[in-house]
Design an enzyme around this catalytic site. Sequence first.
Site, short mmCIF file in Angstrom:
data_model
loop_
_atom_site.label_atom_id
_atom_site.label_comp_id
_atom_site.label_asym_id
_atom_site.label_seq_id
_atom_site.Cartn_x
_atom_site.Cartn_y
_atom_site.Cartn_z
N ASN A 70 0.99 -1.23 0.33
CA ASN A 70 -0.15 0.06 0.23
C ASN A 70 0.48 1.61 -0.65
OD1 ASN A 70 0.75 -0.24 2.60
ND2 ASN A 70 -0.98 -0.18 3.50
N ARG A 72 3.52 7.36 11.25
CA ARG A 72 2.85 6.97 12.09
C ARG A 72 2.34 8.18 13.47
NH1 ARG A 72 1.34 2.83 9.93
NH2 ARG A 72 1.72 1.06 10.29
N HIS A 78 -7.16 6.00 10.90
CA HIS A 78 -6.31 5.45 9.45
C HIS A 78 -6.89 4.46 8.63
CE1 HIS A 78 -2.27 2.92 10.06
NE2 HIS A 78 -2.64 3.70 8.26
P1 NAI Z 1 10.26 1.45 3.28
O1 NAI Z 1 10.97 0.77 4.56
O2 NAI Z 1 10.57 1.54 1.46
O3 NAI Z 1 10.78 2.90 3.94
C1 NAI Z 1 11.32 3.66 4.62
C2 NAI Z 1 12.21 4.40 4.92
O4 NAI Z 1 12.51 4.89 5.84
C3 NAI Z 1 13.73 4.00 4.57
O5 NAI Z 1 14.64 4.56 3.19
C4 NAI Z 1 14.27 4.26 5.64
O6 NAI Z 1 16.21 4.09 5.49
C5 NAI Z 1 14.07 5.59 6.11
N1 NAI Z 1 14.34 5.49 7.47
C6 NAI Z 1 13.98 4.60 8.73
N2 NAI Z 1 14.71 5.55 10.18
C7 NAI Z 1 14.76 6.44 9.12
C8 NAI Z 1 15.06 7.32 10.47
N3 NAI Z 1 15.26 7.88 11.61
N4 NAI Z 1 15.53 8.53 9.56
C9 NAI Z 1 15.09 9.18 8.19
N5 NAI Z 1 15.03 8.02 7.33
C10 NAI Z 1 14.37 6.70 7.87
O7 NAI Z 1 8.58 1.63 3.70
P2 NAI Z 1 7.45 1.97 3.27
O8 NAI Z 1 7.24 1.33 2.07
O9 NAI Z 1 8.44 3.97 2.53
O10 NAI Z 1 6.78 2.64 4.14
C11 NAI Z 1 6.90 3.28 5.63
C12 NAI Z 1 6.49 4.06 6.94
O11 NAI Z 1 4.93 4.54 6.15
C13 NAI Z 1 5.99 2.42 7.61
O12 NAI Z 1 7.02 1.94 7.86
C14 NAI Z 1 3.92 2.89 8.11
O13 NAI Z 1 5.17 3.27 9.06
C15 NAI Z 1 3.73 3.71 6.84
N6 NAI Z 1 2.93 3.33 6.56
C16 NAI Z 1 1.84 4.11 6.48
C17 NAI Z 1 0.77 3.68 5.69
C18 NAI Z 1 -0.59 3.63 5.61
O14 NAI Z 1 -1.81 3.56 6.02
N7 NAI Z 1 -1.20 5.45 6.78
C19 NAI Z 1 0.82 2.46 4.86
C20 NAI Z 1 2.56 1.78 4.78
C21 NAI Z 1 3.04 2.48 5.37
#
Ligand code: NAI
Length: 400
Positions: free
Chosen positions: A147, A285, A333
């Site tokens: 998603n 989050r 959400h």
């Molecule tokens: P992803 O794993 O592709 O990207 C996460 C990025 O965050 C990575 O590039 C990582 O290096 C970076 N990162 C981690 N810690 C960091 C820090 N301290 N400082 C800077 N960058 C940091 O994951 P994706 O698919 O982009 O999803 C990200 C987040 O979005 C998920 O973990 C989830 O919490 C949230 N999400 C929310 C949804 C919703 O329905 N509102 C649905 C899908 C995801």
Amino acid sequence: MAKVVCVLYEDPEDGFPSSYARDDVPRIAQYPDGQTTPTPSGIDFTPGEMLGSVSGELGLRKYLESNGHSFVVTSSKDGPDSVLEKEIVDADIVISQPFWPAYITAERMAKAPNLKLAITAGIGSDHVDLDAAINNGLTVAEVTFCNSISVAEHVVMMILGLVRNYIPSYQWVTKGGWNIADCVARSYDVEGMHVGTVASGRIGLAVLRRLKPFDMHLHYVDRHRLPREVEQELNLTHHETVEDMVKVCDVVTINCPLHSETEHLFDADMLSKMKRGSYIVNTARGKICDRDAIAAALESGQIAGYAGDVWFPQPAPRDHVWRTMPHHGMTPHISGTSLSAQARYAAGVREILECWFEDRPIRDEYLIVQGGKLAGVGARSYSEGDATGGSEEAAKFSAA
Ligand code: NAI
């Protein structure tokens, strides 16, 4: 044979849908990086149907029961009298969603000696105490990319909604008014503005790509730098720290996972470093932002608007200040659980279950914790720790 406990959000108030606004959803076979969408051996649902609420059961009942497993589906997840609290004690597998998270705390794990696998039907496994999962030898897996584009679309919508003052203007119409000056007194164009993303992973990069045609200046910070070709293609400015980036941005979008490094990253101190009148869109989050500091910054005018769909805990208590603070565009959400996204995460959960039961490896990109350590996407995007503290407050939603 396994006992699978699945926690899903409640059905619509008017009952489970018997028909839908559209007859189909587009078929997506591949994500932008080439990863394939889920590849289970089969599915027992029609894409476009409601799968994420209790009666949708992620389309899993036939598959699980025909293979001899027992399957309990509930939305009752918080507090000592919840169905989850009772059913988890002999569960082998728990499936949960970020939208309606079953908080799998160390205490709950201690009560569930058989529990070996926690599957997130979506992305973001911060509702599981990852430290405890590591210590207890649990596997934690999510449906990476299922998603991410759904959320990126939502982020763009919310940025435009805030900056152009869409929701208050819509409300003037439904109130029977024609109050143009009231509507436009807080309305701007995004063209020429500086927008920065905290994290340029699957969602963050997709947001940047979608904002490029709006002629905005694009900024990012991430623990992993993007390839130089991507930086050049999108004319990105990379920042070493979040502080450096927010100082120059008009709009900040938060797209990193919640883990020990990012919890309360946007506190009063960080907000004070932003340009006066900036906007924040947080679909990552709720706990990445300090709840009271956000409300105070909106009251004082330090930030001009805040939108997103993520809260802490979830469901948000009835008296959560984000329900009533000024200039917000919050929703429950929902961004990652459109009917389109549901089909992908339901198929992804089935793929993970098939791998687990058939003793085949789960895709590396789906793994968060395995073998007593962070693994796969977990090793790249998370840090060890526990972000579930305070989740017991979710019980206040139904109690109120
Ligand atoms: P992803 O794993 O592709 O990207 C996460 C990025 O965050 C990575 O590039 C990582 O290096 C970076 N990162 C981690 N810690 C960091 C820090 N301290 N400082 C800077 N960058 C940091 O994951 P994706 O698919 O982009 O999803 C990200 C987040 O979005 C998920 O973990 C989830 O919490 C949230 N999400 C929310 C949804 C919703 O329905 N509102 C649905 C899908 C995801």
